[in-house]
Design an enzyme around this catalytic site. Structure first.
Site, short mmCIF file in Angstrom:
data_model
loop_
_atom_site.label_atom_id
_atom_site.label_comp_id
_atom_site.label_asym_id
_atom_site.label_seq_id
_atom_site.Cartn_x
_atom_site.Cartn_y
_atom_site.Cartn_z
N SER A 51 -10.17 -24.32 -4.51
CA SER A 51 -8.90 -24.52 -3.81
C SER A 51 -8.93 -25.87 -3.11
O SER A 51 -10.00 -26.47 -2.92
CB SER A 51 -8.67 -23.42 -2.77
OG SER A 51 -9.35 -23.70 -1.56
N ASP A 52 -7.78 -26.37 -2.73
CA ASP A 52 -7.74 -27.52 -1.83
C ASP A 52 -7.87 -26.99 -0.40
O ASP A 52 -7.88 -25.79 -0.16
CB ASP A 52 -6.45 -28.32 -2.03
CG ASP A 52 -6.63 -29.80 -1.68
OD1 ASP A 52 -7.52 -30.11 -0.88
OD2 ASP A 52 -5.89 -30.63 -2.22
N TRP A 53 -7.97 -27.91 0.55
CA TRP A 53 -8.23 -27.56 1.95
C TRP A 53 -7.19 -26.56 2.46
O TRP A 53 -6.01 -26.89 2.56
CB TRP A 53 -8.22 -28.83 2.79
CG TRP A 53 -8.65 -28.66 4.21
CD1 TRP A 53 -7.93 -28.08 5.22
CD2 TRP A 53 -9.88 -29.09 4.78
NE1 TRP A 53 -8.65 -28.13 6.39
CE2 TRP A 53 -9.85 -28.74 6.15
CE3 TRP A 53 -11.01 -29.74 4.28
CZ2 TRP A 53 -10.90 -29.03 7.02
CZ3 TRP A 53 -12.05 -30.03 5.15
CH2 TRP A 53 -11.99 -29.67 6.50
N GLY B 116 -5.77 -24.30 1.02
CA GLY B 116 -4.70 -24.02 0.05
C GLY B 116 -4.45 -22.54 -0.16
O GLY B 116 -3.30 -22.13 -0.40
N HIS C 131 -1.89 -22.58 -6.24
CA HIS C 131 -3.07 -21.80 -5.89
C HIS C 131 -2.95 -20.33 -6.31
O HIS C 131 -3.93 -19.58 -6.20
CB HIS C 131 -3.33 -21.87 -4.38
CG HIS C 131 -4.08 -23.10 -3.97
ND1 HIS C 131 -3.51 -24.34 -3.92
CD2 HIS C 131 -5.38 -23.27 -3.58
CE1 HIS C 131 -4.40 -25.23 -3.52
NE2 HIS C 131 -5.55 -24.61 -3.32
#
Length: 728
Positions: free
Chosen positions: A267-269, A271, A245
């Site tokens: 982004s991921d959750w 992240g 990230h």
């Protein structure tokens, strides 16, 4: 805007909006919040979502579905905010919306990218009609780790196979026009090298060389970008010490600059927030700064850019140019989706469940994904006129066959059970049933009942495997054997001496050595989806001749991991012709090689795959770099008495190179259907991409080196037929 977005369509519209937006509104476009918070860590953000949308401080919402809900939120954003910029609605639609298809690992086992395309087309139609615009799929994380639960979402261990399936699914989700009412924006995830997590533990460290990154992990993402994927999701892991990230090398240097990606990175959750836990960011403001500057364009769930962005701008820690680039990328997708012209969805036109056509597609694809691992004595296919059948095991009458990451369809549309489908496929047979054991736990009290039924039946179908809950995200397993007492059940049925077959329903490779020799036939069915039972019965009774192949190696034991076909040789490789050699690379207490190799899969008929022939046996490296190809032609012949499918597989080995190369690399495959006695010739073009590699030292460079290349053809990674191509 950086990269290819400088010549993007809608440039004037985007420029106009950017000129009218405040810094806070720009930062708001970078924010994605969850409507319910039902997935992943954290609490629901419902009130926060409505408030942010009304103030024009929100770009996207995930986990909201249904036209009534999406229209409600969209009206707030479009009709009540200052600029009326529509929201982008996303959801994890991994292998189906209402209609659940086989898990992605199973789809890869079909060796037919059309399978993933059908999943994507049905999913897109159902989801878009319910107000969604964006799916967080496909996942294309190449992995050598069957312990990793998320292998269920991937295409397995080979970069070429993953790349072909990723491109097919992207094209099918998105079609030719993202604004069409039956298409979704796709998301290539997780960028990058997430499948290399140490120990197979989710979210864990990845330490990877530039050569391994580019030759193994990145090719599927490049294929997705070339296919026009709209978005890319950053990975949870570090890459050689730098969190994905906050990694400008991957997110900006490679993705946006080198590849010219014109979409946006989400982004991921949480992240972005997790950069603090990594020990890479000091606090939330630092996390926001690092992620945006590295190339993340939208922050999922955590709010560091929205919270700290104004101060970061004032202090010069993020630039207005970079902020505008991120906003422009997000606005571009909203324009491409047609949201500025048609922000709402017709609530009366929503698809509310699987159609007959969708179910038929799910059934056909599920059967196409199944792999016949073993069939001693031709036990399979079964005769529908068999007098009596016992169907036993914890998954015999279970609907837990949908797999991990199932969308709303799971609640109202469970899987067809194997028991019901067997009764339907063999209507005159006496079909009995006992579970014997639970899916997990060590209670063996029910085994005697199952054994009694097996003794009294002409044949027993034993349905065992993994619950979906122990596959997928945050579901790493150290032991890959059948859970609980299921091995005891198989052993007890085997001890009766009566004929039986084993059906595996699982989300990863399992170890089978404890019971495999006792089982006459084994069918790998994976987690097949909504039509699971019907598809399994279609294969068991021969309505469908199995033609799937393993997209991942099956180890003998977890202690053997990592074991994969495309490994590099050592200076002291194990040689089967010298089994007693001591100072070689092997285990003392384990037979050499995996239990089942990559590409393995049997049929109810037999095939002969001939040696490849080459259009030329010599070609200049310069000609390859200029676009020339060598054609490899392979003839396959159905030598049995049934129509069936064979997957012709082409592998390449660079014999001597300046950087040690894998012993085999898959560079072509084709699934063909042949009648008894029929032959066909399959042709594969081999170019620079197939014969070259990325150097891992100094400035990254793709090269095709002179030398000999062995070109292998066959029906698994053990293919022996070969020809030699010399590159001068």
């Amino acid at each position: 805007m950086t990269g290819a977005t400088t010549t993007a369509p809608y440039a004037s519209e985007i420029e106009d909006l950017l000129g009218r937006m405040t810094a806070e509104e720009k930062l708001g476009q970078l924010q994605q919040l969850s409507w319910t918070g039902d997935t992943g860590p954290g609490e629901g953000q419902t009130h926060e979502v409505e408030t942010a949308a009304r103030l024009g401080l929100l770009g996207s919402v995930l986990n909201v579905a249904g036209p009534r809900h999406t229209n409600y939120l969209q009206r707030i954003a479009v009709e009540e905010s200052r600029l009326g910029i529509p929201l982008l609605f996303g959801l994890d639609i991994i292998h189906g919306y209402w209609t659940t298809f086989p898990i992605p690992l199973a789809q890869a086992a079909s060796f037919d990218p059309g399978v993933s395309a059908r999943d994507a087309e049905v999913s897109a139609r159902e989801a878009r009609s319910n107000g969604l615009h964006w799916t967080f799929a496909p996942m294309m994380d190449v992995t050598h780790e069957p312990r990793w639960g998320r292998i269920a979402e991937s295409g397995g261990e080979d970069p070429y196979l993953n790349a072909v399936f990723a491109a097919a699914k992207v094209r099918a989700y998105q079609g030719d026009d993202l604004a069409a009412p039956d298409r979704l924006a796709a998301c290539a995830k997780h960028f990058a090298a997430y499948g290399g997590a140490e120990g197979g533990r989710d979210y864990n460290t990845v330490d990877v060389s530039e050569a391994r990154l580019r030759n193994l992990y990145l090719p599927p993402f490049k294929a997705a970008v070339d296919a026009g994927v709209a978005t890319v999701m950053a990975a949870f892991n570090t890459i050689s010490g730098v969190p994905a990230h906050a990694n400008p090398h991957t997110l900006t240097d490679i993705l946006k600059e080198e590849w010219g990606f014109d979409g946006f990175v989400v982004s991921d959750w949480t992240g972005v927030h997790e950069l603090i836990a990594h020990g890479f960011a000091a606090d939330g403001a630092d996390a926001g700064r690092l992620s945006l500057n590295a190339g993340v364009d939208m922050e999922m769930v955590s709010t560091h850019l929205a919270d700290h962005g104004p101060r970061l701008l004032t202090e010069g820690r993020i630039s207005e140019k970079r902020l505008d680039d991120a906003v422009a990328r997000i606005l571009l997708l909203k324009f491409r989706l047609g949201l500025f012209d048609r922000p709402y969805v017709d609530e009366g036109a929503a698809v509310t469940g699987p159609t007959g056509e969708a179910r038929a597609a799910a059934r056909e694809t599920a059967a196409r994904c199944m792999v016949l691992l073993k069939n001693d004595g031709g036990v399979l296919p079964l005769d529908p006129a068999t007098g009596s059948l016992a169907v036993v095991g914890p998954f015999a009458d279970s609907t837990d066959l949908l797999g991990t990451w199932i969308a709303p369809g799971a609640a109202g549309f469970p899987a067809v059970t194997v028991l019901d489908a067997v009764r339907e496929a063999a209507p005159t047979a006496r079909v009995t049933h006992a579970r014997g054991v639970a899916a997990e736990g060590h209670d063996t009290g029910g085994i005697p009942e199952a054994v009694a039924l097996a003794r009294d039946a002409d044949l027993t179908v034993v349905v065992v495997g993994e619950p979906a809950a122990i596959t997928g995200e945050a579901a790493t397993r150290a032991d890959l054997a059948l859970p609980g007492a299921q091995r005891d059940l198989v052993a007890a049925v085997a001890a009766t001496g009566r004929p039986f077959v084993v059906v595996l329903v699982n989300g990863r490779p399992l170890t089978t050595d404890e019971w495999l020799d006792s089982a006459p036939a084994v069918l790998e069915a994976w987690h097949p989806g909504i039509e699971a039972g019907h598809a399994i019965a279609d294969v068991l009774f021969g309505a469908v001749n199995p033609g799937g192949k393993l997209p991942v190696t099956f180890p003998r034991t977890a202690g053997q991991i990592p074991v994969y076909y495309n490994h590099e040789n050592t200076g002291r490789p194990y040689r089967p012709e010298h089994p007693d050699e001591k100072y070689v690379s092997r285990y003392l207490d384990l037979d050499e090689g995996p239990r089942f190799v990559f590409g393995h899969g049997l049929s109810y008929t037999t095939f002969d795959v001939g040696a490849p022939s080459l259009s030329t046996d010599r070609i200049e490296a310069g000609a390859l770099r200029a676009g020339a190809t060598v054609e490899a032609a392979v003839t396959v012949h159905n030598t049995g008495d049934r129509t069936g499918d064979e997957v012709v597989q082409l592998y390449v080995h660079d014999v001597v190179a300046s950087q040690v190369q894998p012993v085999r690399r898959l560079r072509g495959f084709r699934r063909v259907t042949l009648a008894p006695g029929e032959s066909t010739t399959v042709r594969f073009p081999l170019g620079a991409e197939d014969l070259g590699f990325w150097e891992g030292t100094g400035e990254p460079r793709f090269t095709v080196e002179p030398g000999d290349f062995h070109i292998y053809a066959g029906n698994s990674a053990l293919a022996e037929e070969k020809r030699t191509l010399t590159v001068t």
